[in-house]
Design a protein around this motif. Structure first.
Motif, short mmCIF file in Angstrom:
data_model
loop_
_atom_site.label_atom_id
_atom_site.label_comp_id
_atom_site.label_asym_id
_atom_site.label_seq_id
_atom_site.Cartn_x
_atom_site.Cartn_y
_atom_site.Cartn_z
N GLY A 74 0.79 -1.22 0.00
CA GLY A 74 0.00 0.00 0.00
C GLY A 74 0.82 1.27 0.00
N LYS A 75 2.14 1.12 -0.02
CA LYS A 75 3.02 2.29 -0.01
C LYS A 75 3.37 2.69 -1.44
CE LYS A 75 4.95 1.27 4.48
NZ LYS A 75 6.13 0.89 5.24
N PRO A 76 3.58 3.99 -1.65
CA PRO A 76 3.93 4.44 -2.99
C PRO A 76 5.33 3.97 -3.40
CG PRO A 76 4.10 6.26 -1.45
CD PRO A 76 3.53 5.09 -0.69
N VAL A 77 5.46 3.55 -4.64
CA VAL A 77 6.74 3.15 -5.19
C VAL A 77 7.28 4.27 -6.08
CG1 VAL A 77 7.86 1.47 -6.73
CG2 VAL A 77 6.19 0.69 -5.05
N GLY A 78 6.37 5.08 -6.63
CA GLY A 78 6.78 6.19 -7.48
C GLY A 78 5.60 6.79 -8.19
N SER A 79 5.89 7.79 -9.01
CA SER A 79 4.85 8.43 -9.80
C SER A 79 5.50 9.05 -11.02
CB SER A 79 4.12 9.49 -8.99
OG SER A 79 4.99 10.56 -8.68
N LYS A 80 4.67 9.35 -11.98
CA LYS A 80 5.18 10.03 -13.18
C LYS A 80 4.12 10.98 -13.70
CE LYS A 80 7.45 9.96 -17.48
NZ LYS A 80 8.07 9.25 -18.54
N MET A 81 4.51 12.21 -13.87
CA MET A 81 3.69 13.21 -14.53
C MET A 81 4.06 13.17 -15.99
SD MET A 81 1.55 15.64 -14.74
CE MET A 81 1.23 15.91 -13.02
N GLY A 82 3.08 13.02 -16.84
CA GLY A 82 3.34 13.00 -18.28
C GLY A 82 3.29 11.59 -18.84
N LEU A 83 3.56 11.50 -20.11
CA LEU A 83 3.48 10.27 -20.88
C LEU A 83 4.39 9.17 -20.32
CD1 LEU A 83 2.51 8.99 -23.64
CD2 LEU A 83 4.64 9.88 -24.58
N VAL A 84 3.80 8.01 -20.02
CA VAL A 84 4.63 6.86 -19.63
C VAL A 84 4.98 6.07 -20.88
CG1 VAL A 84 3.88 6.62 -17.24
CG2 VAL A 84 2.63 5.42 -19.00
N ARG A 85 6.22 5.74 -20.99
CA ARG A 85 6.71 4.97 -22.12
C ARG A 85 7.00 3.54 -21.64
NH1 ARG A 85 6.74 8.21 -26.30
NH2 ARG A 85 7.38 10.37 -26.07
N ARG A 86 7.28 2.68 -22.57
CA ARG A 86 7.53 1.27 -22.27
C ARG A 86 8.63 1.12 -21.22
NH1 ARG A 86 4.83 -3.41 -22.51
NH2 ARG A 86 6.32 -5.05 -22.24
N ALA A 87 9.73 1.84 -21.38
CA ALA A 87 10.84 1.74 -20.42
C ALA A 87 10.40 2.15 -19.01
CB ALA A 87 12.02 2.59 -20.88
N ASP A 88 9.57 3.19 -18.91
CA ASP A 88 9.05 3.62 -17.60
C ASP A 88 8.25 2.49 -16.96
OD1 ASP A 88 9.89 6.37 -17.93
OD2 ASP A 88 8.13 6.71 -19.17
N LEU A 89 7.39 1.88 -17.76
CA LEU A 89 6.51 0.82 -17.23
C LEU A 89 7.30 -0.41 -16.83
CD1 LEU A 89 3.52 1.24 -19.68
CD2 LEU A 89 3.58 1.84 -17.25
N GLU A 90 8.30 -0.78 -17.62
CA GLU A 90 9.11 -1.95 -17.28
C GLU A 90 9.88 -1.72 -15.98
OE1 GLU A 90 11.41 -2.70 -20.80
OE2 GLU A 90 9.70 -3.66 -21.81
N ALA A 91 10.47 -0.53 -15.85
CA ALA A 91 11.22 -0.21 -14.62
C ALA A 91 10.28 -0.20 -13.41
CB ALA A 91 11.94 1.13 -14.76
N SER A 92 9.10 0.37 -13.59
CA SER A 92 8.15 0.43 -12.49
C SER A 92 7.63 -0.95 -12.13
CB SER A 92 6.99 1.36 -12.86
OG SER A 92 7.48 2.65 -13.05
N ALA A 93 7.40 -1.79 -13.12
CA ALA A 93 6.94 -3.16 -12.85
C ALA A 93 8.00 -3.91 -12.03
CB ALA A 93 6.65 -3.89 -14.15
N GLN A 94 9.27 -3.75 -12.38
CA GLN A 94 10.33 -4.39 -11.60
C GLN A 94 10.32 -3.90 -10.16
OE1 GLN A 94 14.04 -3.86 -13.68
NE2 GLN A 94 13.48 -5.30 -15.30
N ALA A 95 10.18 -2.60 -9.98
CA ALA A 95 10.14 -2.03 -8.63
C ALA A 95 8.92 -2.53 -7.86
CB ALA A 95 10.13 -0.50 -8.70
N LEU A 96 7.79 -2.66 -8.52
CA LEU A 96 6.58 -3.14 -7.86
C LEU A 96 6.70 -4.59 -7.42
CD1 LEU A 96 3.84 -1.58 -10.16
CD2 LEU A 96 4.18 -1.08 -7.73
N LEU A 97 7.48 -5.38 -8.14
CA LEU A 97 7.58 -6.81 -7.83
C LEU A 97 8.70 -7.13 -6.85
CD1 LEU A 97 6.83 -8.22 -11.37
CD2 LEU A 97 5.31 -8.17 -9.38
N LYS A 98 9.46 -6.14 -6.41
CA LYS A 98 10.53 -6.38 -5.43
C LYS A 98 9.96 -6.72 -4.09
CE LYS A 98 14.28 -3.79 -7.42
NZ LYS A 98 15.18 -2.69 -7.29
#
Length: 167
Positions: free
Chosen positions: A143-167
């Motif tokens: 339930g804690k924030p891992v990050g945020s992004k203002m503006g267009l998310v690109r594939r690289a952003d999503l892949e990096a965030s998915a890795q961080a979410l699964l840690k």
């Protein structure tokens, strides 16, 4: 005219991307009840315990339209890992049919809800003081924030965030 100005705001905010977690109040998200595409209330609490990608968007926002296919792909690829994408449309409730049609046209296979008047305060609580679009928040299983992004998310952003979410 208003949509044109809003689109300019969308584009102008693309450069202000951040992956910070300060100022993100996930309790506000989990206490919210938004409207599903069927017109019924959806308690965001039901998503607690899962890694989440919460994407705020609008039909008139060009960058929002551009990132939706990447969110659809990520959700399909990461569903087995438990990652859930939630699309939060910043739209009035009288636009539910238009949002439903839009979601179908864009093959948005993930949950889509309308925030209506709750959208701007919710974005602000999640660390977006200007309430610009698109805006994406990443929330971990805890339930804690891992990050945020203002503006267009690109594939690289999503892949990096998915890795961080699964840690």
């Amino acid at each position: 005219m208003i949509r044109k100005l809003a689109s300019i705001l969308c584009l102008g905010l693309l450069a202000s991307a951040a992956h910070a977690t300060e100022g993100i109040d996930t309790a506000a998200f989990f206490s919210a009840s938004l409207t599903g595409l069927d017109g019924q209330p959806v308690a965001m609490e039901k998503f607690r315990g899962r890694p989440l990608i919460v994407n705020f968007w609008a039909r008139w926002c060009g960058p929002c339209r551009e990132e939706i296919p990447e969110l659809v792909k990520l959700r399909a690829e990461q569903a087995a890992d438990g990652i859930e994408v939630i699309g939060v449309a910043i739209e009035a409730l009288d636009k539910i049919e238009a949002v439903r049609d839009f979601a179908k046209a864009y093959d948005m296979s993930y949950p889509v809800v309308l925030a209506a008047k709750e959208g701007i305060p919710l974005m602000k609580a999640l660390g977006n003081p200007l309430a610009g679009l698109p805006f994406t928040v990443y929330i971990g299983r805890d339930g804690k924030p891992v990050g945020s992004k203002m503006g267009l998310v690109r594939r690289a952003d999503l892949e990096a965030s998915a890795q961080a979410l699964l840690k």
